[in-house]
Design an enzyme around this catalytic site. Structure first.
Site, PDB file in Angstrom:
ATOM      1  N   GLY A   1      12.194   3.271   6.546  1.00 50.92           N
ATOM      2  CA  GLY A   1      13.353   2.412   6.781  1.00 50.92           C
ATOM      3  C   GLY A   1      14.227   2.353   5.558  1.00 50.92           C
ATOM      4  O   GLY A   1      13.833   2.798   4.472  1.00 50.92           O
TER       5      GLY A   1
ATOM      6  N   SER B   1       8.366  -2.905   4.468  1.00 49.37           N
ATOM      7  CA  SER B   1       7.145  -3.338   3.783  1.00 49.37           C
ATOM      8  C   SER B   1       6.464  -4.470   4.544  1.00 49.37           C
ATOM      9  O   SER B   1       5.231  -4.517   4.652  1.00 49.37           O
ATOM     10  CB  SER B   1       7.469  -3.780   2.351  1.00 49.37           C
ATOM     11  OG  SER B   1       7.856  -2.677   1.558  1.00 49.37           O
TER      12      SER B   1
ATOM     13  N   HIS C   1       6.289  -9.753  -3.597  1.00 53.71           N
ATOM     14  CA  HIS C   1       5.396  -8.951  -2.764  1.00 53.71           C
ATOM     15  C   HIS C   1       3.955  -9.439  -2.884  1.00 53.71           C
ATOM     16  O   HIS C   1       3.236  -9.550  -1.885  1.00 53.71           O
ATOM     17  CB  HIS C   1       5.476  -7.479  -3.184  1.00 53.71           C
ATOM     18  CG  HIS C   1       6.558  -6.713  -2.487  1.00 53.71           C
ATOM     19  ND1 HIS C   1       6.299  -5.729  -1.576  1.00 53.71           N
ATOM     20  CD2 HIS C   1       7.914  -6.801  -2.557  1.00 53.71           C
ATOM     21  CE1 HIS C   1       7.428  -5.222  -1.108  1.00 53.71           C
ATOM     22  NE2 HIS C   1       8.430  -5.857  -1.706  1.00 53.71           N
ATOM     23  N   ARG C   2       3.524  -9.747  -4.100  1.00 48.05           N
ATOM     24  CA  ARG C   2       2.140 -10.190  -4.297  1.00 48.05           C
ATOM     25  C   ARG C   2       1.886 -11.525  -3.614  1.00 48.05           C
ATOM     26  O   ARG C   2       0.821 -11.738  -3.021  1.00 48.05           O
ATOM     27  CB  ARG C   2       1.852 -10.288  -5.790  1.00 48.05           C
ATOM     28  CG  ARG C   2       1.667  -8.925  -6.463  1.00 48.05           C
ATOM     29  CD  ARG C   2       1.472  -9.061  -7.952  1.00 48.05           C
ATOM     30  NE  ARG C   2       1.165  -7.781  -8.574  1.00 48.05           N
ATOM     31  CZ  ARG C   2       1.173  -7.576  -9.879  1.00 48.05           C
ATOM     32  NH1 ARG C   2       1.466  -8.574 -10.708  1.00 48.05           N
ATOM     33  NH2 ARG C   2       0.890  -6.382 -10.361  1.00 48.05           N
TER      34      ARG C   2
ATOM     35  N   ARG D   1       1.236 -11.178   0.176  1.00 49.68           N
ATOM     36  CA  ARG D   1       0.025 -10.514   0.644  1.00 49.68           C
ATOM     37  C   ARG D   1      -1.162 -11.482   0.663  1.00 49.68           C
ATOM     38  O   ARG D   1      -1.247 -12.400  -0.153  1.00 49.68           O
ATOM     39  CB  ARG D   1      -0.303  -9.317  -0.260  1.00 49.68           C
ATOM     40  CG  ARG D   1       0.789  -8.264  -0.283  1.00 49.68           C
ATOM     41  CD  ARG D   1       0.288  -6.960  -0.869  1.00 49.68           C
ATOM     42  NE  ARG D   1      -0.026  -7.031  -2.285  1.00 49.68           N
ATOM     43  CZ  ARG D   1       0.812  -6.703  -3.260  1.00 49.68           C
ATOM     44  NH1 ARG D   1       2.044  -6.317  -2.968  1.00 49.68           N
ATOM     45  NH2 ARG D   1       0.443  -6.766  -4.518  1.00 49.68           N
TER      46      ARG D   1
ATOM     47  N   GLU E   1      -2.172  -0.216  -9.177  1.00 48.90           N
ATOM     48  CA  GLU E   1      -0.880   0.387  -9.499  1.00 48.90           C
ATOM     49  C   GLU E   1      -1.119   1.803 -10.013  1.00 48.90           C
ATOM     50  O   GLU E   1      -1.623   2.000 -11.124  1.00 48.90           O
ATOM     51  CB  GLU E   1      -0.139  -0.443 -10.548  1.00 48.90           C
ATOM     52  CG  GLU E   1       0.271  -1.820 -10.041  1.00 48.90           C
ATOM     53  CD  GLU E   1       1.038  -2.617 -11.065  1.00 48.90           C
ATOM     54  OE1 GLU E   1       1.121  -2.170 -12.228  1.00 48.90           O
ATOM     55  OE2 GLU E   1       1.553  -3.694 -10.712  1.00 48.90           O
TER      56      GLU E   1
END
Length: 401
Positions: A230, A237, A272-273, A276, A284
């Site tokens: 996308g 994501s 993001h973290r 989740r 990483e």
């Protein structure tokens, strides 16, 4: 054990009364759902739906033989319509077991939210688990259960972590039929609803459907490899994370690395973290081949565009002379190794990548080179994936699978 779902919707039903949202407007026909209620072998009624006698009749069943009515919602839950002639509805205290005259045994399960979950065991030993909306089991362990349930009915989309907890302890296994109930207007009905449930290894059925516990042939198979592509901020994501949030352990592989002094990038990574689940582990790295070759839990790789940037850095792809003098060949070797690892992996893998070929033509030769190489990488990886999704404006469009 035979189970008829008199309703499969949220407590207010779907569509909600007087709600103008698009999801409610689309909830017609089989996608219209009354409040969730389960009729077990004609003898046990779990929760009440509006007009239960008529709901049973529409399903070709009757509630005349019901010997026990149990409520799962919190004490301050929705008002219930109690038809004459049924036993008075009760709630079993957590941890207590109730024997029904029909031969069924019911054990109340403690939850991490208000309400009561019920484990029902039929005379023939088949077992199902029913959880109220917004709740997950509390205190489950592998030593407190005799094996996986034949069927689990729960709020899959509202509490995917509940399904993850059941899988972690073995209460839900590969032969468990996972049925999504308490369906609300948070997800558009129709294909999108069924797609999201299937991604979690679950399904739903229309109100009035009768199921047989232990008949698990209709359980959807989870894809081993999924590619989600996308544009920027398309929701790719989020879609990728959603596909794994019902699993107890996930390895999140971030190919972004760190960028010293870039506060905006640090904020993005932190966001993001926070989004989740806490049970996920983060690594990483751009060294993906060994991870794909190793055994382990499901893996989410975000994203291939950043992996390609690192790979092109390593072969000097931004320099025209280096690119012509072996750089292109070196990059092709790295891409081939990654694609081969994706093909051979035994893990469940969800990969995220950017779709950059639909915008303006980059002004620089290096920009055009990156665009072309990412398009080729996406095509090669997509060829190896059972599921391929394009995310546009937050909507996932299945291209394969």
């Amino acid at each position: 054990m035979e189970l008829t779902l008199l309703g499969t919707g949220a407590p207010e039903g779907l569509p909600r009364p007087d709600c103008p949202c698009a999801a409610c407007a689309c909830a017609v026909g089989d996608e219209a759902r009354a409040a969730t209620s389960l009729l077990v072998d004609g003898a046990l009624l779990l929760d009440l739906t509006p007009g239960p006698a008529f709901a049973a009749a529409r399903a070709g069943r009757t509630i005349a033989g019901v010997r026990q009515v149990l409520l799962s919602h919190p004490h301050d839950g929705p008002a219930v319509e109690f038809p004459a002639g049924l036993p008075a509805p009760v709630r079993v205290p957590d941890g207590r077991e109730l024997s029904v005259i029909s031969g069924h045994r019911v054990r109340a399960m403690a939850l991490d939210a208000p309400g009561t979950g019920y484990e029902v065991t039929a005379p023939d030993g088949e077992r199902l688990l029913y959880l109220p909306p917004g709740a997950a089991p509390a205190g489950l362990s592998q030593t407190t259960r005799p094996g996986p349930y034949g069927m689990v009915l729960l709020d899959v989309l509202g509490r995917p972590d509940a399904l993850a907890r059941l899988r972690e302890t073995g209460a839900a296994g590969s032969t468990t039929d996972v049925i999504g109930v308490h369906l609300d207007h948070d997800v558009p009905p129709g294909r999108e609803l069924h797609r999201r449930l299937a991604a979690a290894g679950a399904r739903t059925v229309a109100d009035g459907t009768t199921l047989v516990v232990g008949d698990y042939h209709a359980v959807p198979d989870l894809p081993r490899r999924t590619l989600v592509v996308g544009g920027a901020r398309s929701g790719k994501s989020v879609e990728a994370e959603r596909r794994l949030e019902s699993f107890p352990e996930v390895l999140y592989v971030a190919t972004s690395g760190t960028r010293e002094g870039d506060e905006d990038w640090a904020a993005r990574v932190a966001h993001h973290r926070e989004r989740r689940p806490g049970s996920w582990r983060t690594v990483e790295t751009c060294d993906l081949v060994p991870l794909l070759a190793a055994d382990g839990p499901p893996m989410l790789i975000d994203c291939l565009a950043l992996w390609l940037t690192d790979a092109m850095d390593s072969v000097g792809a931004w320099d025209d002379e280096k690119w012509a003098d072996g750089g292109a060949e070196a990059l092709a070797g790295r891409v081939a190794a990654l694609v081969a690892a994706i093909r051979a992996t035994r893990r469940t893998v969800v990969l995220v990548s950017n779709e950059v070929g639909s915008g303006v033509v980059p002004a620089t030769a290096s920009g055009r080179r990156f665009r072309d190489e990412l398009g080729r990488l996406n095509a090669a990886v997509g060829d190896e994936c059972e599921h391929l999704l394009l995310v546009v404006a937050g909507q996932a469009l299945p291209l394969r699978g």
